[in-house]
Design an enzyme around this catalytic site. Structure first.
Site, PDB file in Angstrom:
ATOM      1  CD  GLU A  55      92.191  65.338  19.357  1.00 36.95           C
ATOM      2  OE1 GLU A  55      92.857  64.313  19.609  1.00 36.95           O
ATOM      3  OE2 GLU A  55      92.591  66.492  19.558  1.00 36.95           O
ATOM      4  CB  THR A  68      89.859  68.282  22.749  1.00 30.04           C
ATOM      5  OG1 THR A  68      88.961  69.308  22.356  1.00 30.04           O
ATOM      6  CG2 THR A  68      90.537  67.680  21.539  1.00 30.04           C
ATOM      7  CE1 TYR A  69      87.010  68.146  31.061  1.00 30.17           C
ATOM      8  CE2 TYR A  69      88.713  69.758  31.505  1.00 30.17           C
ATOM      9  CZ  TYR A  69      87.570  69.089  31.886  1.00 30.17           C
ATOM     10  OH  TYR A  69      86.989  69.372  33.094  1.00 30.17           O
ATOM     11  CB  ALA A  74      92.545  75.382  27.476  1.00 32.94           C
TER      12      ALA A  74
END
Ligand code: FAD
Length: 292
Positions: free
Chosen positions: A21, A52-53, A55
């Site tokens: 990741e 990841t996206y 926040a």
């Protein structure tokens, strides 16, 4: 390639899926640093890399889609693009899904996102299962859906039992693979896994492992993940607190030992939280590659 298919193929050969990741760099001007990292990570021959996206859910300056698409195009490595929904409108989600489809992305991790005090919540999606339903509605079979799970329970749930019951909504909404929150105690993962199977959740579950190599990571990691710390872990931290080089080596060894034990217990996937540090992921891979 669709990730559920990948898990099926690997399971047929009796091997775990090995994945990594990464997260988009904070500043857009640093975007190339992620490709430099992936260039180095290639040596680990990952089955997929998830991105990841950020926040906040601001779609305008979100680079998850571009990064996931570029990793796939430039390096031929399969990717999973994460997507959160708590800070997004239905229209935002529609735009992102279209973007994924147009960028040849085949796999999405459907997430709710954390509720951060003081940050605006759009209230159009309450939980990850609602996002999964929306993705299904818009894409049918174009995008495969993955979901997050929590071996020690999500921090908002009363207990693990309730969290596992809620996980069923995500599976019902189309999540075909789960990736776990990081943990340091394999016994917790084994207990969780058998409870999932008892609850009738039969999708593949990848174990999320984060090598902790710096003392500054410990407090933050524990606070964010809620992972419990077994004796071996706290002993390592106490012993090498003031010796950064030794802690680095010991942290990698701890992660390697954890992964080897998981693989020997037949785990379906090992997912390394790289923290965008290729050296650490490469060293962990070095310690487990004979089992992959
Ligand atoms: P949900 O599945 O919605 O669960 C949240 C809580 O609600 C849980 O307590 C659950 O039991 C409960 N619940 C779930 N469904 C229902 C329902 N239908 N009715 C009632 N209660 C329900 N965050 C990011 O911002 N970006 C990322 O890229 C990202 N990647 C992640 C990857 C992994 C592998 C993991 C484990 C976490 C990731 N996170 C990421 C963090 C994640 O967004 C947070 O943990 C968030 O608080 C919960 O997200 P979720 O998708 O698990 O939510």
């Amino acid at each position: 390639m669709k990730i559920p298919e990948l898990f099926k193929e690997k399971a047929e050969c009796g091997k775990p899926v090995f994945s990594l990741e990464v997260f988009p760099p904070k500043r857009k001007s640093n975007i190339n640093s992620i490709y430099d990292a992936v260039e180095q990570l290639k040596v680990t021959d990952p089955d997929f890399i998830s991105v990841t996206y950020g926040a906040g859910g601001n779609i305008a300056d979100n680079s998850t889609c571009d990064i996931a698409a570029n990793i796939k195009k430039r390096y031929g490595i399969e990717t999973v693009a994460h997507l959160t929904c708590i800070n997004s409108t239905r229209e935002d989600v529609k735009v992102m899904i279209e973007r994924f489809k147009n960028s040849n992305i085949e796999n999405v991790m459907a997430l709710r996102g954390d509720i951060v005090p003081g940050e605006e919540i759009k209230r159009e999606f309450a939980h990850a299962n609602e996002l999964a339903i929306e993705i299904q509605r818009k894409c049918h079979d174009d995008l495969e859906i993955l979901g997050a799970c929590y071996p020690e329970g999500h921090y908002e749930s009363k207990n693990l039992e309730e969290d596992i019951q809620n996980l069923k909504y995500k599976i019902g909404a189309g999540a075909k693979v789960l990736i776990s929150q990081l943990f340091f105690d394999n016994v917790k993962f084994y207990g969780f896994f058998s409870r999932l199977r008892d609850a009738g959740i039969n999708v593949p579950v990848a174990a999320g492992i984060m090598p902790v190599v710096k003392s500054t990571q410990i407090e933050r990691t524990v606070q964010l993940s809620g992972a419990s710390l077994p004796h071996g872990f706290t002993e390592m931290v106490a012993r090498y607190e003031y010796s950064p080089e030794s802690l680095y080596e010991a942290g990698i060894e701890y992660a390697v030992t954890q992964c080897r034990d998981l693989i020997e217990h037949g785990v379906e996937g090992v997912h390394i939280y790289t923290m965008n540090d290729p050296d650490v992921a490469i060293k962990v891979h070095e310690g487990i590659k004979d089992l992959l």
